[in-house]
Write a protein that holds these residues in place. Sequence first.
Motif, PDB file in Angstrom:
ATOM      1  N   ALA A  95       0.832  -1.208   0.000  1.00 56.97           N
ATOM      2  CA  ALA A  95       0.000   0.000   0.000  1.00 56.97           C
ATOM      3  C   ALA A  95       0.866   1.257   0.000  1.00 56.97           C
ATOM      4  N   ALA A  96       1.945   1.240   0.784  1.00 59.35           N
ATOM      5  CA  ALA A  96       2.844   2.394   0.830  1.00 59.35           C
ATOM      6  C   ALA A  96       3.451   2.644  -0.542  1.00 59.35           C
ATOM      7  N   ASP A  97       3.851   1.586  -1.219  1.00 58.26           N
ATOM      8  CA  ASP A  97       4.416   1.720  -2.552  1.00 58.26           C
ATOM      9  C   ASP A  97       3.386   2.252  -3.536  1.00 58.26           C
ATOM     10  N   GLU A  98       2.163   1.778  -3.399  1.00 58.59           N
ATOM     11  CA  GLU A  98       1.086   2.173  -4.317  1.00 58.59           C
ATOM     12  C   GLU A  98       0.808   3.665  -4.253  1.00 58.59           C
ATOM     13  N   VAL A  99       0.768   4.238  -3.055  1.00 58.60           N
ATOM     14  CA  VAL A  99       0.373   5.646  -2.918  1.00 58.60           C
ATOM     15  C   VAL A  99       1.560   6.598  -2.866  1.00 58.60           C
ATOM     16  N   GLY A 100       2.777   6.084  -2.910  1.00 58.39           N
ATOM     17  CA  GLY A 100       3.937   6.959  -2.962  1.00 58.39           C
ATOM     18  C   GLY A 100       4.543   7.342  -1.636  1.00 58.39           C
ATOM     19  N   VAL A 101       4.300   6.549  -0.583  1.00 60.56           N
ATOM     20  CA  VAL A 101       4.996   6.773   0.682  1.00 60.56           C
ATOM     21  C   VAL A 101       6.491   6.584   0.440  1.00 60.56           C
ATOM     22  N   SER A 102       7.318   7.463   1.010  1.00 60.43           N
ATOM     23  CA  SER A 102       8.762   7.403   0.752  1.00 60.43           C
ATOM     24  C   SER A 102       9.434   6.260   1.486  1.00 60.43           C
ATOM     25  N   ARG A 103       9.043   6.044   2.764  1.00 57.20           N
ATOM     26  CA  ARG A 103       9.783   5.108   3.605  1.00 57.20           C
ATOM     27  C   ARG A 103       8.847   4.359   4.544  1.00 57.20           C
ATOM     28  N   VAL A 104       9.216   3.124   4.843  1.00 58.55           N
ATOM     29  CA  VAL A 104       8.536   2.332   5.864  1.00 58.55           C
ATOM     30  C   VAL A 104       9.589   1.841   6.849  1.00 58.55           C
ATOM     31  N   ILE A 105       9.345   2.068   8.128  1.00 57.69           N
ATOM     32  CA  ILE A 105      10.180   1.493   9.178  1.00 57.69           C
ATOM     33  C   ILE A 105       9.471   0.224   9.642  1.00 57.69           C
ATOM     34  N   PRO A 106       9.964  -0.952   9.233  1.00 55.24           N
ATOM     35  CA  PRO A 106       9.294  -2.194   9.638  1.00 55.24           C
ATOM     36  C   PRO A 106       9.536  -2.479  11.117  1.00 55.24           C
ATOM     37  N   SER A 107       8.788  -3.406  11.624  1.00 56.96           N
ATOM     38  CA  SER A 107       8.850  -3.720  13.050  1.00 56.96           C
ATOM     39  C   SER A 107      10.002  -4.692  13.319  1.00 56.96           C
ATOM     40  N   ASP A 108      11.224  -4.196  13.135  1.00 58.41           N
ATOM     41  CA  ASP A 108      12.415  -5.010  13.413  1.00 58.41           C
ATOM     42  C   ASP A 108      12.762  -4.899  14.895  1.00 58.41           C
ATOM     43  N   PHE A 109      13.398  -3.780  15.297  1.00 61.70           N
ATOM     44  CA  PHE A 109      13.670  -3.464  16.702  1.00 61.70           C
ATOM     45  C   PHE A 109      14.248  -4.681  17.432  1.00 61.70           C
ATOM     46  N   SER A 110      15.388  -5.143  16.945  1.00 65.15           N
ATOM     47  CA  SER A 110      15.923  -6.422  17.397  1.00 65.15           C
ATOM     48  C   SER A 110      17.438  -6.399  17.348  1.00 65.15           C
ATOM     49  N   VAL A 111      18.037  -7.543  17.670  1.00 61.39           N
ATOM     50  CA  VAL A 111      19.455  -7.756  17.420  1.00 61.39           C
ATOM     51  C   VAL A 111      19.669  -7.768  15.904  1.00 61.39           C
ATOM     52  N   ASP A 112      20.910  -7.884  15.467  1.00 63.66           N
ATOM     53  CA  ASP A 112      21.201  -7.791  14.032  1.00 63.66           C
ATOM     54  C   ASP A 112      20.777  -9.067  13.318  1.00 63.66           C
ATOM     55  N   PHE A 113      19.504  -9.097  12.905  1.00 60.34           N
ATOM     56  CA  PHE A 113      18.980 -10.318  12.293  1.00 60.34           C
ATOM     57  C   PHE A 113      19.622 -10.604  10.941  1.00 60.34           C
ATOM     58  N   PHE A 114      20.238  -9.592  10.338  1.00 61.84           N
ATOM     59  CA  PHE A 114      20.914  -9.818   9.059  1.00 61.84           C
ATOM     60  C   PHE A 114      22.094 -10.780   9.219  1.00 61.84           C
ATOM     61  N   ARG A 115      22.603 -10.923  10.442  1.00 64.20           N
ATOM     62  CA  ARG A 115      23.732 -11.806  10.703  1.00 64.20           C
ATOM     63  C   ARG A 115      23.287 -13.155  11.281  1.00 64.20           C
ATOM     64  N   ILE A 116      21.974 -13.327  11.437  1.00 64.12           N
ATOM     65  CA  ILE A 116      21.417 -14.548  12.028  1.00 64.12           C
ATOM     66  C   ILE A 116      20.688 -15.347  10.951  1.00 64.12           C
ATOM     67  N   LYS A 117      20.933 -16.636  10.874  1.00 65.84           N
ATOM     68  CA  LYS A 117      20.202 -17.474   9.933  1.00 65.84           C
ATOM     69  C   LYS A 117      18.752 -17.625  10.404  1.00 65.84           C
ATOM     70  N   PRO A 118      17.792 -17.689   9.483  1.00 61.62           N
ATOM     71  CA  PRO A 118      16.384 -17.794   9.885  1.00 61.62           C
ATOM     72  C   PRO A 118      16.110 -18.935  10.862  1.00 61.62           C
ATOM     73  N   GLU A 119      16.786 -20.064  10.685  1.00 59.16           N
ATOM     74  CA  GLU A 119      16.533 -21.207  11.558  1.00 59.16           C
ATOM     75  C   GLU A 119      17.095 -21.003  12.967  1.00 59.16           C
ATOM     76  N   GLU A 120      17.871 -19.937  13.176  1.00 58.72           N
ATOM     77  CA  GLU A 120      18.482 -19.696  14.476  1.00 58.72           C
ATOM     78  C   GLU A 120      17.607 -18.865  15.407  1.00 58.72           C
TER      79      GLU A 120
END
Length: 310
Positions: A95-120
């Motif tokens: 929806a944000a993309d459809e109407v032209g919202v510039s940015r979305v802050i997703p509900s991450d608020f966590s440790v660095d999940f980019f360094r964690i495998k999904p199964e972990e």
Amino acid sequence: MTADHTVLLIGATGMLGSSILDELLRANLSTTVLMRPGKPEREEAIRARGLKIVHGDVMDPATLPAAFEGITTVVCSLNNNPEMFVPGHGHVIAAADEVGVSRVIPSDFSVDFFRIKPEENYNLAMRHEVAPLFEDRRVRPIHVLIGAFMDTMLDRQAPFIDWANGVLPYFGDGEQSCDFTSVADAGKFVAAACQDLAAPEVLRFAGDVITMPQLAEAVSAGTGTAVAARREGSVEKLAALITEKQKTAENPWAWIALQYHHNMVSGRAKFLRLDNDRYPHVKTESVADFSRRTRDDEVRGMSHSDVPRS
């Protein structure tokens, strides 16, 4: 920041959402709150603060485009409900993309999940599913990572500290530093990111960076209640314990806390750098400071989540 910059907050009455809302108001940002209809008491409390409310539901995508019109940044503060987290974010991003919202802050608020495998990590696996939903979209993500919430670590109903016996059990060598941030400070960083139209796609913040034994010392100093760190074994022993729990437990809540502990004491979730200096006006509190100013009944962590536990 432009004069017409506007923020829409989803989840304004939750644990973190209420803190984000406080800081958006303190920053004098033009803020709209998305709420499901049928909650008159909550709506009255929000409107009493001078805020605009639009009705919508992240699980009803048809309600979102109109709600997002004229919005610059959408902030999601959704809980870890596995039935809602990924599809809800998907609907918000589309929806944000459809109407032209510039940015979305997703509900991450966590440790660095980019360094964690999904199964972990069961909860972080959902974040791994959300992040790719921004690909090939005009709307940009801002992933705000804050380590572990101090509030959750000190929650008397959470399994991280054995308050009855005054023990903080931990695995590993006790020398691995971990990242901790209070809910209040996380709200400040989110508000700062909302004002920063040049913010990068990933921001990493921490209020305190200490080891598990140092965490026990800080909690003891802040609360006046002795909490001793007690080593339970190696990181490998913890991994084996998680595997055994996953075979026998009825639901993930029996081992999610152990997964977070493993992510931290193994060093895999550790922030390799911090972005605190990007917002020097945000003065963070240490674990000891947080412990000192927070009464037991004010700690908001796992026991204040809306996610069903069975």
